[in-house]
Design a protein around this motif. Structure first.
Motif, PDB file in Angstrom:
ATOM      1  N   VAL A   1       0.870  -1.177   0.000  1.00 15.05           N
ATOM      2  CA  VAL A   1       0.000   0.000   0.000  1.00 15.05           C
ATOM      3  C   VAL A   1       0.906   1.225   0.000  1.00 15.05           C
ATOM      4  O   VAL A   1       2.106   1.141   0.284  1.00 15.05           O
ATOM      5  CB  VAL A   1      -0.927   0.045   1.234  1.00 15.05           C
ATOM      6  CG1 VAL A   1      -1.901  -1.115   1.227  1.00 15.05           C
ATOM      7  CG2 VAL A   1      -0.119   0.076   2.537  1.00 15.05           C
ATOM      8  N   TYR A   2       0.313   2.390  -0.303  1.00 15.98           N
ATOM      9  CA  TYR A   2       1.085   3.628  -0.271  1.00 15.98           C
ATOM     10  C   TYR A   2       1.135   4.181   1.160  1.00 15.98           C
ATOM     11  O   TYR A   2       0.396   3.709   2.051  1.00 15.98           O
ATOM     12  CB  TYR A   2       0.495   4.621  -1.272  1.00 15.98           C
ATOM     13  CG  TYR A   2       0.803   4.218  -2.701  1.00 15.98           C
ATOM     14  CD1 TYR A   2       2.087   4.400  -3.215  1.00 15.98           C
ATOM     15  CD2 TYR A   2      -0.173   3.631  -3.516  1.00 15.98           C
ATOM     16  CE1 TYR A   2       2.386   4.010  -4.528  1.00 15.98           C
ATOM     17  CE2 TYR A   2       0.126   3.238  -4.821  1.00 15.98           C
ATOM     18  CZ  TYR A   2       1.413   3.429  -5.319  1.00 15.98           C
ATOM     19  OH  TYR A   2       1.726   3.035  -6.597  1.00 15.98           O
TER      20      TYR A   2
ATOM     21  N   ASN B   1      -6.565  -2.678   0.365  1.00 17.49           N
ATOM     22  CA  ASN B   1      -6.753  -2.287  -1.037  1.00 17.49           C
ATOM     23  C   ASN B   1      -8.164  -2.602  -1.524  1.00 17.49           C
ATOM     24  O   ASN B   1      -8.720  -1.904  -2.368  1.00 17.49           O
ATOM     25  CB  ASN B   1      -5.719  -2.984  -1.923  1.00 17.49           C
ATOM     26  CG  ASN B   1      -4.340  -2.372  -1.788  1.00 17.49           C
ATOM     27  OD1 ASN B   1      -4.221  -1.157  -1.607  1.00 17.49           O
ATOM     28  ND2 ASN B   1      -3.296  -3.187  -1.847  1.00 17.49           N
ATOM     29  N   GLU B   2      -8.774  -3.662  -0.963  1.00 23.11           N
ATOM     30  CA  GLU B   2     -10.125  -4.047  -1.389  1.00 23.11           C
ATOM     31  C   GLU B   2     -11.183  -3.125  -0.784  1.00 23.11           C
ATOM     32  O   GLU B   2     -12.122  -2.696  -1.470  1.00 23.11           O
ATOM     33  CB  GLU B   2     -10.397  -5.501  -0.976  1.00 23.11           C
ATOM     34  CG  GLU B   2     -11.791  -5.984  -1.377  1.00 23.11           C
ATOM     35  CD  GLU B   2     -12.058  -7.424  -0.969  1.00 23.11           C
ATOM     36  OE1 GLU B   2     -13.210  -7.883  -1.122  1.00 23.11           O
ATOM     37  OE2 GLU B   2     -11.113  -8.101  -0.499  1.00 23.11           O
ATOM     38  N   PHE B   3     -11.008  -2.750   0.501  1.00 23.99           N
ATOM     39  CA  PHE B   3     -12.044  -1.985   1.187  1.00 23.99           C
ATOM     40  C   PHE B   3     -11.713  -0.495   1.321  1.00 23.99           C
ATOM     41  O   PHE B   3     -12.568   0.285   1.734  1.00 23.99           O
ATOM     42  CB  PHE B   3     -12.318  -2.589   2.572  1.00 23.99           C
ATOM     43  CG  PHE B   3     -13.034  -3.913   2.509  1.00 23.99           C
ATOM     44  CD1 PHE B   3     -14.420  -3.965   2.508  1.00 23.99           C
ATOM     45  CD2 PHE B   3     -12.341  -5.105   2.420  1.00 23.99           C
ATOM     46  CE1 PHE B   3     -15.098  -5.178   2.443  1.00 23.99           C
ATOM     47  CE2 PHE B   3     -12.984  -6.322   2.361  1.00 23.99           C
ATOM     48  CZ  PHE B   3     -14.376  -6.366   2.357  1.00 23.99           C
ATOM     49  N   GLY B   4     -10.484  -0.108   1.019  1.00 20.23           N
ATOM     50  CA  GLY B   4     -10.140   1.315   0.987  1.00 20.23           C
ATOM     51  C   GLY B   4      -9.432   1.825   2.214  1.00 20.23           C
ATOM     52  O   GLY B   4      -8.456   2.560   2.103  1.00 20.23           O
ATOM     53  N   ASP B   5      -9.908   1.487   3.412  1.00 21.71           N
ATOM     54  CA  ASP B   5      -9.237   1.910   4.646  1.00 21.71           C
ATOM     55  C   ASP B   5      -9.690   1.017   5.789  1.00 21.71           C
ATOM     56  O   ASP B   5     -10.623   0.207   5.635  1.00 21.71           O
ATOM     57  CB  ASP B   5      -9.517   3.381   4.960  1.00 21.71           C
ATOM     58  CG  ASP B   5     -11.009   3.673   5.126  1.00 21.71           C
ATOM     59  OD1 ASP B   5     -11.638   3.074   6.019  1.00 21.71           O
ATOM     60  OD2 ASP B   5     -11.535   4.479   4.332  1.00 21.71           O
ATOM     61  N   LEU B   6      -9.064   1.172   6.936  1.00 19.33           N
ATOM     62  CA  LEU B   6      -9.312   0.262   8.047  1.00 19.33           C
ATOM     63  C   LEU B   6     -10.725   0.423   8.607  1.00 19.33           C
ATOM     64  O   LEU B   6     -11.398  -0.575   8.911  1.00 19.33           O
ATOM     65  CB  LEU B   6      -8.274   0.509   9.150  1.00 19.33           C
ATOM     66  CG  LEU B   6      -8.354  -0.439  10.363  1.00 19.33           C
ATOM     67  CD1 LEU B   6      -8.112  -1.876   9.945  1.00 19.33           C
ATOM     68  CD2 LEU B   6      -7.333  -0.015  11.431  1.00 19.33           C
ATOM     69  N   ASP B   7     -11.185   1.660   8.760  1.00 22.25           N
ATOM     70  CA  ASP B   7     -12.522   1.860   9.320  1.00 22.25           C
ATOM     71  C   ASP B   7     -13.581   1.200   8.446  1.00 22.25           C
ATOM     72  O   ASP B   7     -14.519   0.554   8.951  1.00 22.25           O
ATOM     73  CB  ASP B   7     -12.803   3.354   9.472  1.00 22.25           C
ATOM     74  CG  ASP B   7     -11.986   3.969  10.612  1.00 22.25           C
ATOM     75  OD1 ASP B   7     -11.744   3.250  11.608  1.00 22.25           O
ATOM     76  OD2 ASP B   7     -11.589   5.139  10.496  1.00 22.25           O
ATOM     77  N   THR B   8     -13.462   1.356   7.124  1.00 23.54           N
ATOM     78  CA  THR B   8     -14.430   0.733   6.208  1.00 23.54           C
ATOM     79  C   THR B   8     -14.344  -0.781   6.309  1.00 23.54           C
ATOM     80  O   THR B   8     -15.378  -1.481   6.324  1.00 23.54           O
ATOM     81  CB  THR B   8     -14.147   1.183   4.759  1.00 23.54           C
ATOM     82  OG1 THR B   8     -14.199   2.606   4.701  1.00 23.54           O
ATOM     83  CG2 THR B   8     -15.168   0.590   3.805  1.00 23.54           C
ATOM     84  N   LEU B   9     -13.130  -1.302   6.379  1.00 25.13           N
ATOM     85  CA  LEU B   9     -12.960  -2.755   6.492  1.00 25.13           C
ATOM     86  C   LEU B   9     -13.641  -3.293   7.742  1.00 25.13           C
ATOM     87  O   LEU B   9     -14.385  -4.289   7.685  1.00 25.13           O
ATOM     88  CB  LEU B   9     -11.459  -3.099   6.518  1.00 25.13           C
ATOM     89  CG  LEU B   9     -11.102  -4.553   6.865  1.00 25.13           C
ATOM     90  CD1 LEU B   9     -11.631  -5.514   5.809  1.00 25.13           C
ATOM     91  CD2 LEU B   9      -9.591  -4.720   7.019  1.00 25.13           C
ATOM     92  N   LEU B  10     -13.430  -2.640   8.880  1.00 24.33           N
ATOM     93  CA  LEU B  10     -14.034  -3.125  10.118  1.00 24.33           C
ATOM     94  C   LEU B  10     -15.556  -2.978  10.100  1.00 24.33           C
ATOM     95  O   LEU B  10     -16.287  -3.827  10.634  1.00 24.33           O
ATOM     96  CB  LEU B  10     -13.440  -2.381  11.314  1.00 24.33           C
ATOM     97  CG  LEU B  10     -11.941  -2.628  11.579  1.00 24.33           C
ATOM     98  CD1 LEU B  10     -11.456  -1.786  12.756  1.00 24.33           C
ATOM     99  CD2 LEU B  10     -11.662  -4.104  11.836  1.00 24.33           C
ATOM    100  N   ALA B  11     -16.028  -1.917   9.458  1.00 21.50           N
ATOM    101  CA  ALA B  11     -17.486  -1.715   9.368  1.00 21.50           C
ATOM    102  C   ALA B  11     -18.138  -2.776   8.492  1.00 21.50           C
ATOM    103  O   ALA B  11     -19.298  -3.141   8.709  1.00 21.50           O
ATOM    104  CB  ALA B  11     -17.778  -0.323   8.837  1.00 21.50           C
ATOM    105  N   ARG B  12     -17.402  -3.246   7.501  1.00 15.79           N
ATOM    106  CA  ARG B  12     -17.979  -4.199   6.545  1.00 15.79           C
ATOM    107  C   ARG B  12     -17.377  -5.591   6.719  1.00 15.79           C
ATOM    108  O   ARG B  12     -17.410  -6.412   5.797  1.00 15.79           O
ATOM    109  CB  ARG B  12     -17.731  -3.698   5.118  1.00 15.79           C
ATOM    110  CG  ARG B  12     -18.449  -2.377   4.809  1.00 15.79           C
ATOM    111  CD  ARG B  12     -17.994  -1.783   3.492  1.00 15.79           C
ATOM    112  NE  ARG B  12     -18.125  -2.712   2.381  1.00 15.79           N
ATOM    113  CZ  ARG B  12     -17.628  -2.511   1.151  1.00 15.79           C
ATOM    114  NH1 ARG B  12     -16.959  -1.384   0.902  1.00 15.79           N
ATOM    115  NH2 ARG B  12     -17.791  -3.407   0.203  1.00 15.79           N
ATOM    116  N   ALA B  13     -16.834  -5.874   7.894  1.00 15.56           N
ATOM    117  CA  ALA B  13     -16.163  -7.152   8.128  1.00 15.56           C
ATOM    118  C   ALA B  13     -17.081  -8.343   7.895  1.00 15.56           C
ATOM    119  O   ALA B  13     -16.642  -9.433   7.504  1.00 15.56           O
ATOM    120  CB  ALA B  13     -15.605  -7.207   9.554  1.00 15.56           C
ATOM    121  N   GLY B  14     -18.388  -8.174   8.095  1.00 18.31           N
ATOM    122  CA  GLY B  14     -19.326  -9.270   7.875  1.00 18.31           C
ATOM    123  C   GLY B  14     -19.371  -9.743   6.440  1.00 18.31           C
ATOM    124  O   GLY B  14     -19.883 -10.841   6.153  1.00 18.31           O
TER     125      GLY B  14
END
Length: 937
Positions: free
Chosen positions: A176-177, A211-224
């Protein structure tokens, strides 16, 4: 200068410099008081190099070295276990930490640290402020935690690899960058800093998710939405732990600072302040370099050749005043008239420093390229004879560079001088040059060797290579070999070097060698080691040269069959290991082995290193095996077979000389501080003798038709020396009576009769007998015998109770070493012990070394004395001395002369200590005869 647009801030990661210096360099102590200063020395050299390299467009306008201060930061308040797994700082590094701060200030560079914050936070805050002010920032570090700062005028520089790290470099590392590095680190965690992260998710998986979800907060929100059940459950169940991890790895850019950017403006160091500090540290070489660079006179320092521990140091001569080195003054000899003038100068002087340049380090294959000579400091020459342009032509003709004298003509002219007994030849590692000349029909004698002079004077203080000696004692850094030959795939041989450059390089070597000889030779008497050099070192060198050139016959077919057998045995052990593990894995992978042992099998003692992998070194496996665990024991067996295969049965085939059909090892006379010989290319000293597989390798060493190999081996020589020096009457009497010393020890310790003794009891006594010589601990004996540590320590305690004189010898030897900073063999060899005052783990090693050195060194001296006498003793016998392996000598002999040779050799070996030393115990030598080394041993 006000910081702003056009300004360039360099931020140096001070801790990285310190630890790189500490781990990259051997221990170094200040001679005057024994203070450890190795890391400080490396740190100063790194700072000096940084300053020298900081020129041109990338030169800084502002700079600072940033350090950690204390171990407790705001992150420990967030998570008390943060960095809890970190190893304690080495004891010998601890007193050097404040000195690195002092060094930074001496170089007049801003030195920054702040309570409650890590160095990384200071770097982050300054980088952000500099960027916002419109300036550029270069962070000099390779620390991955700092990569989140890269971008928008901020880059990193890995100074060790001279590699810049930009946004693409960060992407290569993390996937990642920079703006998403914190998210990836939060998921992956960090075993070194004890950042928990998301269990089971590493850097690659974390990057894929971000890279798939964009950032950590989005990943955790959409972990399901994650399809993999285990990964989904981890992200949902460990969400708070992951957010905590993000807080731990995020660097703060707004910490309060007591200074501003303008205060970091680059300033020239004050020569007096800097040189005063470096002189106080006794860094002779860098003092000379910096004083020359700054155009000031170097401050006076105690002469390094007069060690503070020597009672007669004041009598040691100072370095002779000599002309400065000037490579432009060296002469290229291309006419016979010029060569004759040099020969006349040599005859008039009575000595000459000589050095050869060749195409290879293998003396049995190297071709002579040139010869350098020196009879006065700063007056040296180089005689090129084999420099070429490209490969030989299709018809076998040589593409020699024009203007060189014919090799044969030069050798014919020099031969009378080099063989003249009235002219001393001086060299650095002269054994190599003597063999090159011998292969060209010139028998060089007599000669002095500056490497061996240094070894007799300074064993245990430092290495004895020419560059090391030149820098340390002459304050001069010779032209690096790499400058001429290059490195890696582009490396050339010396015959391809431009002759003008070769003159500078080769003549300088002879010049350095002569100056070292003039410095070292008078010190032998002052340091009371003249006898060591003249009776042990100098006369042994030509003996070793003859042995090396003789070589030993090795049967390639036997080695090939052994390699196949070892491969089959390894396969069988692998199958057994996989069965014990319950699953297949790569036995040769330390990472996979660690996971099997400590994760899957939950064995005790698992400890992760900097890479996050478990340590699986031999000591770890031996401890586990001693506790009764089968899998680590089998892995140790597998590793031993693997090493035998790769190091010997496979590799030895490549060392068979195509012309002689023999293997020609090279003996390293100053490889061990105790005087024990080492061997290289190949190493024949370390072929295991205790295992059946190791003994079988000796079957490949064979005698030619009509000849035999005979082996003569000192019997328990070090135990006999221990009995003598420690005054152990019971041991001395046992040796006089010819008793089985190990059975006697077992009987004394365990109260069992010698007759009908259990072999295991004798084995334990043998391990203790030999272990004590090496200062073995309960841990070490437990590993050797694969028994519990408590039981092993009980054996050692009982041994010292039964033989109290040994403990007394050990204590007295350590006290002597502490007082005098050296120990000595029975024959006067000094082994310096600069680390004897160290604390922490190093202290135990230093004490064991001091205890063992007089014993092992005396044994080494005895066999050296035997080897030196041997050529004359067997001169009229059909025998050739081939090998020395610790306490054993191997000869090749006509088959009808074996008994006569054994009788002569045994007499020499058993009487080798005398008349210098008369031992209280008899020296005995075991002998064997066979068609192979294995049969003879």
């Amino acid at each position: 200068m006000t910081f702003g647009k056009g300004s360039h801030l360099h931020l140096i990661d001070g801790s990285a410099f310190i630890f790189r210096a500490y781990h990259a360099l051997p221990p170094l102590t200040r001679k005057s008081d024994g203070l450890p200063v190795g890391a400080v020395s490396g740190f100063c050299n790194m700072l000096f190099k940084y300053i020298e390299d900081s020129t041109g467009a990338d030169a800084p306008t502002h700079a600072a070295v940033v350090f950690d201060k204390g171990s407790h930061t705001f992150r420990n308040d967030l998570y008390p276990a943060y960095k809890a797994n970190r190893d304690a700082m080495p004891e010998d590094l601890r007193p050097q930490i404040p000195l690195t701060r002092e060094a930074t200030r001496a170089f007049n560079i801003a030195c920054l640290e702040q309570d409650g914050f890590e160095a990384d936070d200071i770097i982050a805050t300054l980088a952000c402020r500099a960027r916002d002010a419109g300036g550029r920032v270069t962070i000099i570090s390779s620390d991955k935690d700092l990569m989140q700062l890269v971008g928008d005028g901020v880059e990193m520089l890995d100074a060790m690899k001279n590699r810049r790290i930009d946004r693409e470099g960060v992407f290569e590392k993390f996937g990642v960058y920079p703006e998403r590095v914190v998210d990836v680190q939060a998921l992956a965690g960090d075993s070194i800093d004890n950042v928990p992260g998301a269990p089971g998710i590493g850097i690659k998986t974390a990057a894929l998710l971000i890279n798939e979800f964009g950032d950590l907060d989005t990943l955790l929100a959409r972990a399901g939405e994650i399809k993999q059940p285990k990964r989904r459950e981890t992200l949902i169940g460990k969400a708070e732990q992951i957010r905590l991890s993000r807080d731990l790895v995020s660097l703060t850019c707004d910490m309060p600072l007591d200074y501003d950017l303008d205060s970091l403006e680059v300033q020239e160091p004050d020569a007096e302040t800097l040189l005063e500090f470096l002189s106080k540290m006794e860094f002779r070489t860098i003092v000379k370099r910096i004083s020359e660079k700054m155009g000031v006179e170097a401050p006076a320092m105690p002469d390094p050749v007069q060690p503070a521990h020597a009672a007669h140091a004041a009598d040691a001569p100072a370095a002779p005043e000599a002309r400065p080195f000037d490579v432009s003054a060296y002469e290229k000899v291309t006419t016979m008239g010029a060569l004759e003038r040099w020969i006349d100068r040599i005859r008039a002087r009575g000595y000459v420093a000589v050095d050869t340049e060749t195409t290879s380090l293998d003396e049995m294959a190297a071709e002579l390229v040139g010869i350098s000579l020196c009879v006065e400091p700063a007056e040296a020459c180089y005689i090129p004879v084999g420099h070429t342009i490209g490969d030989d032509d299709l018809f076998g003709g040589s593409n020699l560079v024009d203007g060189q004298l014919p090799r044969a003509m030069v050798l014919d002219a020099l031969k009378p001088v080099l063989e003249d007994a009235s002219i001393l030849k001086i060299g650095q590692n002269m054994k190599y040059d003597a063999k090159i000349f011998a292969r060209n029909g010139v028998a060089v004698a007599p000669y002095d060797d500056t490497m061996l002079l240094s070894y007799a004077l300074h064993a245990g203080l430092h290495g004895h290579g020419m560059d090391t000696l030149s820098e340390r004692y002459l304050g001069h850094t010779p032209i690096p070999t790499k400058e001429l030959l290059g490195s890696g795939k582009s490396m050339i041989t010396f015959d391809r070097v431009d002759i003008a450059k070769a003159v500078d390089y080769a003549a300088e070597d002879a010049d350095v060698t002569l100056r070292l000889w003039q410095l070292f030779k008078p010190q032998l008497h002052a340091e009371r080691v003249t006898t060591v050099y003249e009776t042990l070192e100098r006369p042994l060198s030509p003996v070793l040269a003859r042995m090396e050139m003789a070589g030993v016959k090795v049967d390639r077919d036997v080695l090939s069959r052994m390699s196949n057998a070892f491969a089959q045995k390894m396969a069988g052990l692998e199958a057994e290991i996989h069965e014990l593990a319950g699953e297949p894995f790569n036995v040769g992978s330390p990472k996979q082995l660690g996971e099997i042992l400590f994760d899957r099998m939950s064995l005790p003692g698992g400890k992760k290193g900097k890479t996050g992998a478990y340590a699986t070194g031999a000591d770890i496996l031996e401890d586990l095996a001693a506790e009764g665990h089968d899998l680590p024991a089998r892995v140790l067996d597998w590793r031993q077979i693997s090493k035998l295969k790769s190091t010997y049965t496979d590799a030895l085939q490549g060392y068979i000389n195509p012309e002689t059909g023999r293997v020609h090892t090279c003996y390293v006379q100053c490889g061990a501080v105790t005087g024990r010989l080492a061997s290289a290319e190949p190493n024949l000293q370390n072929i295991p003798v205790r295992s059946e597989e190791g003994r079988r390798i000796r079957e490949a060493f064979v005698a030619p038709e009509g000849r035999k190999l005979i082996s003569l081996d000192y019997s328990q020589i070090e135990l006999r020396i221990l009995a003598h020096v420690a005054g152990i009457d019971s041991l001395k009497q046992a040796f006089r009576d010819g008793l089985d010393i190990h059975a006697m020890t077992a009987s004394e310790m365990f109260g069992v009769p010698i007759e009908g003794m259990d072999p295991m009891v004798r084995r334990q006594a043998k391990a203790i007998n030999f272990g004590v010589i090496y200062g073995i601990s309960g841990f070490g004996l437990a590993r050797n015998l694969r028994i519990p540590r408590g039981e092993a320590q009980g054996f050692i305690d009982r041994y010292f109770e039964r033989f109290p004189g040994i403990r007394q010898y050990m204590d007295e030897t350590v006290e002597f070493a502490k007082e005098h900073k050296f120990v000595a063999t029975l024959f006067g060899r000094k082994i310096h012990t600069p680390e004897i005052g160290a604390k922490g783990p190093q202290a135990g090693f230093a004490k064991r070394q001091a205890i063992n050195a007089p014993i092992q060194g005396s044994a080494a001296d005895i066999i050296r004395r035997a080897m030196i006498r041997m050529p004359e003793a067997i001169r009229d016998l059909p025998a050739t001395m081939l090998l020395q392996v610790h306490d054993e000598l191997i000869f090749e002999v006509d088959e009808d002369a074996c008994d006569a040779v054994i009788a002569v050799v045994r007499e020499v070996m058993e009487g080798a200590a005398e008349p210098a030393v008369k031992l209280d115990v008899p020296i005995e030598v075991d002998a064997g005869i066979g068609d192979t080394w294995a049969a003879a041993h």
